[in-house]
Design a protein around this motif. Sequence first.
Motif, short mmCIF file in Angstrom:
data_model
loop_
_atom_site.label_atom_id
_atom_site.label_comp_id
_atom_site.label_asym_id
_atom_site.label_seq_id
_atom_site.Cartn_x
_atom_site.Cartn_y
_atom_site.Cartn_z
N CYS A 230 43.04 30.30 38.66
CA CYS A 230 42.21 31.42 39.11
C CYS A 230 43.09 32.56 39.62
CB CYS A 230 41.25 30.96 40.21
SG CYS A 230 39.95 29.86 39.64
N ALA A 257 35.05 35.43 33.15
CA ALA A 257 34.15 35.91 34.20
C ALA A 257 32.74 35.98 33.64
CB ALA A 257 34.59 37.27 34.71
N LEU A 280 33.58 31.96 37.47
CA LEU A 280 34.81 32.02 36.70
C LEU A 280 34.92 30.74 35.87
CD1 LEU A 280 37.23 33.31 39.50
CD2 LEU A 280 35.91 34.67 37.87
#
Length: 488
Positions: A230, A257, A280
Amino acid sequence: MMFEGEPEAWLGIDLGTQSVRALLVTADGTVLGAGTAPLTNHRDGVRHEQDPGEWWEAVCSASGSALAGQRSSPVRIGGLAVCGTSGTVLLTDAEGRPLTRGLMYDDGRAVAEAARVGMQTSWALPKALWLLDAYGWKEGRGQVVRVTHQPDVITAKLTGGTVPTDSSHALKTGYDAEREVWPPQLAHLGEVLPEVVRPGTRLGEVCRAAAEATGIPAGTPVVAGMTDGCAAQIASGALRFGAWNSVLGTTLVLKGASAIPVRDDAGVVYNHRAPDGSWLPGGASSVGAGALPPAADPAELDSQAAAYEPSGVLTYPLASSGGERFPFFAPEATAFTLGKPVSEADGWAAVLQGVAFTERLCLDYLHHLGAPIDGPLTFTGGAARSAYWNQLRADILGRPARVPEQIEPALGMAVLAAYGTGTGVRTLPEVADRMVRIRTVLEPRASHTARFTEPYARLVDELETRGWLPTPLATHTRTRLNQDTIDS
């Protein structure tokens, strides 16, 4: 948040597999300082551990180096955040002191526990259960034992007390990111599981003892971080819905996303919760640069590989012996090569192309699941330093790609620190737009893309024939490939 006027910068710390990396970054993406310190890996067969004490020593060294240049021209450090390797866990006591070594993400001992909870061995929960059993923990035993994720050891040392974990690292320990609770099936673990907060949440401030050890000013805000995948996504700027970041290092990770979670009954794609509550989604493949053979001059082999487009052989380049995790789950999968390369450069080209074919199959799988994939694609990871491989990947994928100036997860943590310590006026994508600099934009060459249609189709056929690639995905991939051929 100050973007003008008072000099201000944010510190990002990345706990990697081989080293700790620290970056001090301003609001416009200028890197004021950087530091690196090596880590020791203890491997023995499927066992892979690290010493948590060494994590802290490396953070002190890397942070000190990153801040060394600020003594003569000081800036205010607005905050810091820490990322770690996803799935790496250990046990600590009630005060956060390590009781065990850290079991790394690819430690393979928790096979039985993984089967029991229906997870991959690379996830944290099976390893946590293995540790609890090995340590002899029993419910109501008396001594408080806590499952702790890698960055929590560092944030606890920085703040001088125990801290909550972030939901990003907790995801692979079984945390329900959608409901933002530990699920009922883990209730028997009770206080063994940590409190959880969203990434970007303020955890505390750097204490005096940590300031003396690291050089980070006392009182600097510490905010909850995210996993290294991430963090790399934030560093890529791929945060607007439909955007994707392809992180290519030893293995391949795709992170995107989305406004809503991407549902996957096979459990191949999972969803991290973004700091603002959006999603995400992503997955981690076992192919990657780790499958490349040792080379004295990789850049020279890159240049020679251009003569083999496509290669005379077809390679499925798994970088480890642990099977495949994305775009399909097949623990029994193994690397293979069809044919014999005519030269070292031909074999090198086959691996570069095989990784890109798998990357394309990952995107096909995401499309099959209904994930939004029509936004910009960004390349990060160590392999993004290869200009040739970047262009080859864009050609095989048949879509443009961007390469940022900085490809460090530590940059993503600096961005998250800036967001987490701000006024809330700017969103995380807006902060990233200011701090992430795009170095190169690659355009696919249609004639080159066409060269790779046939070998990509052959790889899909071979993976399906071996029983690893589910037929519905293979069919969807062929449909997309046929449509692309008609459109071109």
